[in-house]
Design a protein around this motif. Structure first.
Motif, PDB file in Angstrom:
ATOM      1  N   ASP A  52      -2.271   1.732   6.472  1.00  0.00           N
ATOM      2  CA  ASP A  52      -3.584   2.246   6.062  1.00  0.00           C
ATOM      3  C   ASP A  52      -4.267   1.457   4.949  1.00  0.00           C
ATOM      4  N   ASN A  53      -3.490   0.665   4.189  1.00  0.00           N
ATOM      5  CA  ASN A  53      -4.111  -0.131   3.117  1.00  0.00           C
ATOM      6  C   ASN A  53      -3.198  -1.308   2.793  1.00  0.00           C
ATOM      7  N   LEU A  54      -3.681  -2.200   1.951  1.00  0.00           N
ATOM      8  CA  LEU A  54      -2.937  -3.437   1.672  1.00  0.00           C
ATOM      9  C   LEU A  54      -1.614  -3.150   0.964  1.00  0.00           C
ATOM     10  N   TYR A 113       0.707  -2.133   3.546  1.00  0.00           N
ATOM     11  CA  TYR A 113       1.159  -3.286   4.342  1.00  0.00           C
ATOM     12  C   TYR A 113       2.373  -3.938   3.676  1.00  0.00           C
ATOM     13  N   SER A 142      -7.061  -1.631  14.219  1.00  0.00           N
ATOM     14  CA  SER A 142      -7.341  -0.371  13.517  1.00  0.00           C
ATOM     15  C   SER A 142      -7.968   0.646  14.484  1.00  0.00           C
ATOM     16  N   ILE A 201      -7.991  -4.116   6.217  1.00  0.00           N
ATOM     17  CA  ILE A 201      -6.875  -4.090   5.266  1.00  0.00           C
ATOM     18  C   ILE A 201      -6.652  -5.478   4.650  1.00  0.00           C
ATOM     19  N   THR A 202      -6.445  -6.490   5.499  1.00  0.00           N
ATOM     20  CA  THR A 202      -6.178  -7.841   4.995  1.00  0.00           C
ATOM     21  C   THR A 202      -7.493  -8.565   4.718  1.00  0.00           C
TER      22      THR A 202
END
Length: 635
Positions: A7-9, A12, A280, A415-416
């Protein structure tokens, strides 16, 4: 914590670190929580990378179509599974719900069984991009037959090679196919191929173009009447995790095409996971991957990945330039496409056209735009980002291969942080490393090397059909204990990867991996040709184009180079397919060869690019004088 969705960096990095420290726990949890199994596995993964022996979820029982279709029926039965957008924009698009897809696949599965197809049999599918292609693939998977899809642009010889190698007992084809303004006579190509294929006992024929075709008594059967009679109830075969799901052929740098074998459970888990995270994907999104299902991109991101996630996926029969260059944008507006996944070749070709083709359509449904098939150059990346994504959609520049089954290195949408020409970080579970010439792992950042993967991942191919030694030699021998991708890469200061290109003799042209060996074989069959060498050179639209160096049998003045050029390209079209035609031919008196007889292709590549400096070490050349001769003729 579920590992299925990042869901977010920060998450990750957490997931990635977990997947490296405890890969079995990581993939085991994803598999357990997100799929339907008849029986769980004994071990998540067992492997010996030196012997190229890998097993995921060994002991588990499942059927991939239960996961692609059946389990969605209660919740999503009336949701559109497939949107079929025909070649001709005036023909109505078809929306197939999950309930309808279930019914179609069950009927087709029953037809296959009635025609004697059993678990483990190979079925060759040579169809245009029509719904029957998806249905045939899923029906094979439902009964445990191994599908071998051949891109319907390949020649009869290329088709025959793949049928013979896989020993397919059935071919599913159509009377013809529409491609832009052309009609392709697919049944005719199949008839020609089958003159050399004794293993095929049945050909099922779909009516698409309504062209007259020859139907061979006792072998060829129209499909529709069989479907009309078939029951729409079909029990899914119980498959072992490591049972083969499909064979897909990819070009080899030497010898015949390689039949990459993908197995059931690992491929399922990996394609579903990568689809969900890279794009996503969210519940009502419409996903459109413009590839042909004849390539791995189509297998993984038109069919299996989307359907495993209960998504709506678009199957597009046409081409980006028909009836004009606005077709892609018209389709995006029409079907309110959320994720658009295409090749740099298409992007470059469309970027050359008038901007008003894009501007006259509403593309505000788009959330994510993606690139696949080859590294995308910076100019194309910016055009795609600015004019298609309107600077609001992340560009996921994905790196992967037929052999990997699914995306390996890519930004995760939203995210990235993206960076033009960089595939960015490896996905969770992918242990990418760069190796030097001495087979040592290169530590740190801002380095260049050969890209390898040092731990297995679920989507990896298990072998080459009937030739495990070749699989081992090709992918696991150069850097023992690691999978060698055949690509070079650089890693920047933050750990982002940029793919620098092939380090062997496979050339990516318009996103298609073309081995030089079969193209050279085709050229050499021309009666005037003694020998040839094919290399790639940069091309504004295709990424790479093909440059042929040809030695003729009769030395002296070449009377009609133009005719020879046309004839040689016709040979290539007949033997390999039109995608492998040469853009340029240079007739030469010799080729730079080592004393052992190996052609030094890096020199020929440099000359093709117009770079006449730094040929590297030429001390092993038998005939160094030929370099100057070839380069002077090129100038």
């Amino acid at each position: 914590m579920s590992y299925y969705k990042v869901d977010n960096l920060e998450q990750y990095f957490k997931h990635y670190n977990k997947s490296i420290r405890e890969p079995r726990k990581f993939w085991g949890k994803i598999a357990e929580e997100n799929f339907t199994w008849y029986q769980p596995w004994d071990k998540v993964v067992e492997f010996d990378m030196t012997e190229a022996d890998v097993q995921w979820f060994a002991g588990a029982k499942l059927n991939v179509t239960k996961n692609c279709i059946d389990r969605h029926l209660n919740k999503r039965g009336e949701k559109t599974a497939i949107i079929f957008e025909p070649n001709n924009p005036d023909e109505e698009a078809l929306h197939i719900t999950y309930n309808e897809l279930h019914q179609r696949v069950c009927k087709m599965a029953n037809v296959l069984r009635e025609q004697g197809v059993k678990k483990g049999d190979r079925v060759c599918i040579y169809l245009p991009m029509i719904p029957e292609l998806a249905v045939a693939i899923l029906a094979c998977a439902r009964i445990g037959a191994i599908h071998s899809v051949v891109f319907a642009g390949f020649s009869s010889k290329a088709l025959a090679t793949r049928i013979i190698d896989s020993e397919s007992k059935m071919v599913i084809t159509s009377d013809g196919g529409f491609r832009g303004s052309k009609t392709i006579e697919l049944k005719e190509i199949v008839d020609e191929a089958l003159q050399k294929c004794p293993s095929v006992s049945t050909v099922l024929v779909v009516k698409r173009t309504n062209t007259a075709v020859n139907m061979k008594e006792g072998r060829d059967i129209w499909l529709q009447p069989l479907l009309d009679e078939a029951s729409d109830n079909s029990v899914a075969e119980i498959m072992d995790a490591e049972d083969p799901l499909f064979i897909l052929y990819t070009s080899g740098s030497t010898g015949n095409p390689k039949g990459m074998v993908h197995t059931t459970a690992g491929y399922m888990v990996f394609t579903a996971y990568t689809f969900k995270n890279v794009f996503s994907y969210e519940e009502n999104d419409v996903h459109w991957c413009t590839a042909d299902i004849g390539w791995i991109t189509g297998h993984s991101y038109i069919l299996y990945g989307p359907l495993l996630n209960g998504a709506t996926t678009v199957i597009f029969e046409g081409v980006p330039s028909y009836p004009d260059h606005s077709r892609f944008w018209q389709v995006i507006e029409k079907h309110k496409v959320s994720q658009f996944y295409t090749a740099p070749t298409a992007i470059r070709a469309l970027a050359k056209e008038k901007l008003e083709y894009v501007q006259k359509y509403q593309l505000n449904s788009l959330k994510v735009i993606g690139s696949v098939g080859e590294p995308i150059n910076e100019e194309a990346w910016h055009w795609f980002n600015d004019h298609v994504g309107n600077k609001k959609c992340p560009v996921v520049d994905t790196w992967w291969q037929t052999e990997t089954g699914g995306i390996m290195i890519s930004p995760l949408a939203f995210i990235t942080p993206t960076k033009p020409t960089y595939a960015t970080f490896p996905l969770p579970g992918i242990q990418a490393v760069l190796m030097d010439d001495k087979r040592n792992e290169i530590e740190g950042n801002q380095v260049v090397g050969s890209l390898c993967i040092k731990f297995p991942w679920p989507g990896m191919a298990r072998t080459i059909w009937n030739d495990h030694q070749r699989y081992k030699d090709t992918y696991f021998s150069q850097y023992p204990g690691k999978y060698f991708t055949g690509d070079g890469a650089l890693r920047d200061e933050v750990g982002y990867y940029r793919i620098t290109g092939r380090v062997d003799d496979v050339i990516i042209v318009s996103g298609h991996n073309l081995g030089t060996a079969p193209i050279e074989d085709a050229i050499n069959e021309h009666p005037a040709v003694a020998e040839s060498a094919v290399v790639g050179f940069p091309h504004d639209v295709k990424g790479n184009a093909l440059y042929g160096y040809v030695i003729l049998k009769e030395t002296g003045e070449i009377r009609n180079k133009e005719n020879l050029f046309i004839e040689i390209n016709q040979h290539i079209t007949d033997h390999v397919g039109p995608i492998a035609k040469l853009d340029k031919i240079q007739f030469v008196s010799g080729l730079p060869k080592t004393r052992s007889g190996k052609i030094m292709r890096r020199i020929l590549r440099k000359i093709a690019e117009g770079n006449f400096t730094d040929y590297g070490d030429t001390s092993t050349l038998l005939n160094p004088e030929i370099i100057e001769e070839i380069q002077n003729e090129k100038k």
